[in-house]
Design a protein around this motif. Sequence first.
Motif, PDB file in Angstrom:
ATOM      1  N   ILE A 147       0.845  -1.211   0.000  1.00  0.00           N
ATOM      2  CA  ILE A 147       0.000   0.000   0.000  1.00  0.00           C
ATOM      3  C   ILE A 147       0.871   1.250   0.000  1.00  0.00           C
ATOM      4  O   ILE A 147       0.608   2.210  -0.741  1.00  0.00           O
ATOM      5  N   GLU A 148       1.940   1.249   0.793  1.00  0.00           N
ATOM      6  CA  GLU A 148       2.814   2.427   0.826  1.00  0.00           C
ATOM      7  C   GLU A 148       3.482   2.644  -0.532  1.00  0.00           C
ATOM      8  O   GLU A 148       3.611   3.769  -1.016  1.00  0.00           O
ATOM      9  N   GLN A 149       3.885   1.540  -1.189  1.00  0.00           N
ATOM     10  CA  GLN A 149       4.560   1.652  -2.484  1.00  0.00           C
ATOM     11  C   GLN A 149       3.657   2.274  -3.546  1.00  0.00           C
ATOM     12  O   GLN A 149       4.105   3.075  -4.357  1.00  0.00           O
ATOM     13  N   GLU A 194      -4.530  -3.990  -9.004  1.00  0.00           N
ATOM     14  CA  GLU A 194      -4.428  -3.998 -10.472  1.00  0.00           C
ATOM     15  C   GLU A 194      -2.988  -3.902 -10.966  1.00  0.00           C
ATOM     16  O   GLU A 194      -2.687  -4.251 -12.118  1.00  0.00           O
ATOM     17  N   PHE A 195      -2.063  -3.456 -10.111  1.00  0.00           N
ATOM     18  CA  PHE A 195      -0.670  -3.302 -10.528  1.00  0.00           C
ATOM     19  C   PHE A 195       0.169  -4.560 -10.289  1.00  0.00           C
ATOM     20  O   PHE A 195       1.319  -4.612 -10.711  1.00  0.00           O
ATOM     21  N   LEU A 196      -0.390  -5.548  -9.610  1.00  0.00           N
ATOM     22  CA  LEU A 196       0.362  -6.776  -9.308  1.00  0.00           C
ATOM     23  C   LEU A 196       0.196  -7.746 -10.480  1.00  0.00           C
ATOM     24  O   LEU A 196      -0.598  -8.672 -10.435  1.00  0.00           O
ATOM     25  N   ASN A 231      -1.602 -11.078 -12.584  1.00  0.00           N
ATOM     26  CA  ASN A 231      -2.353 -10.310 -13.577  1.00  0.00           C
ATOM     27  C   ASN A 231      -3.461  -9.470 -12.929  1.00  0.00           C
ATOM     28  O   ASN A 231      -4.563  -9.348 -13.455  1.00  0.00           O
ATOM     29  N   GLY A 232      -3.145  -8.905 -11.752  1.00  0.00           N
ATOM     30  CA  GLY A 232      -4.082  -8.011 -11.088  1.00  0.00           C
ATOM     31  C   GLY A 232      -5.225  -8.690 -10.364  1.00  0.00           C
ATOM     32  O   GLY A 232      -6.171  -8.023  -9.940  1.00  0.00           O
ATOM     33  N   LYS A 233      -5.151 -10.015 -10.188  1.00  0.00           N
ATOM     34  CA  LYS A 233      -6.235 -10.745  -9.509  1.00  0.00           C
ATOM     35  C   LYS A 233      -5.656 -11.701  -8.464  1.00  0.00           C
ATOM     36  O   LYS A 233      -4.602 -12.302  -8.669  1.00  0.00           O
TER      37      LYS A 233
END
Length: 261
Positions: A147-149, A194-196, A231-233
């Motif tokens: 979350i901080e990133q 969504e960024f992972l 892929n954001g999930k």
Amino acid sequence: KLIKTMRNYLDELGLLEVETPILQPIHGGAAARPFSTHHNTLDMKLYLRIANELYLKRLIVAGFDGVYEFAKMFRNEGMDRTHNPEFTALEFYVAYKDYNWMMDVSEQMLERVARAINADGSSKVQAGEHEIEFAGPYRRLTMYEAIEQYTGIDVEKADESELRTYCKKEHIEIDASMGKAKLIDEIFGEKVEEFLIQPTFLIDYPVEMSPLTKLHRSKPGLVERFELFVNGKEVANAYSELNDPIEQRERFEDQLRLAAR
């Protein structure tokens, strides 16, 4: 082929494939609204399972060292492109292991699956515009670090009112019943998930978010849990099991207090 590869891998680990009840007198093991039905002969209400977790845990308690099940689950709630009311999940439970072992196993199993479904044996899978690399090791981020990133907020130090203010500013849907842990979860879902894209283990969650999980061995207020994102999930969720019955009861009572809110 995907399921067969998973099954072969778990068999190699020495786990036993089992079948557990689909009709259950108490729906548990997850937080979801069940489908309900009626057993005519016994004149009792039953539920289609929302999870098979509690029955698999009974098998571990009964003396099986490791069990798994490809289970059809039923959840009587929202539908979208990635949620269906009827779906198949793989769950497995192993005695004497922790979440570090489970992360290693997840990496190895998914790499094997990727290679099995690719004609050339590659560990890469194309998903839309993204090429996903399933060969480990995968990135490991704590919930707070992630979350901080991606937002710049130190949620560990922020109090509930600060998180509420942030959610309102960012137009994240929240309601009065949500405590700090739920607010953190909402921020993560809206601002980080969504960024992972490449496989990432999100680890070490706040204790309030994980009532079935052992306290972290070195980080106060956190538990030994991970979710795997690709892929954001979210594609997997696991933890070092809480096996202290007194603490477990206290956690369930805390959950009921939150539900009453």
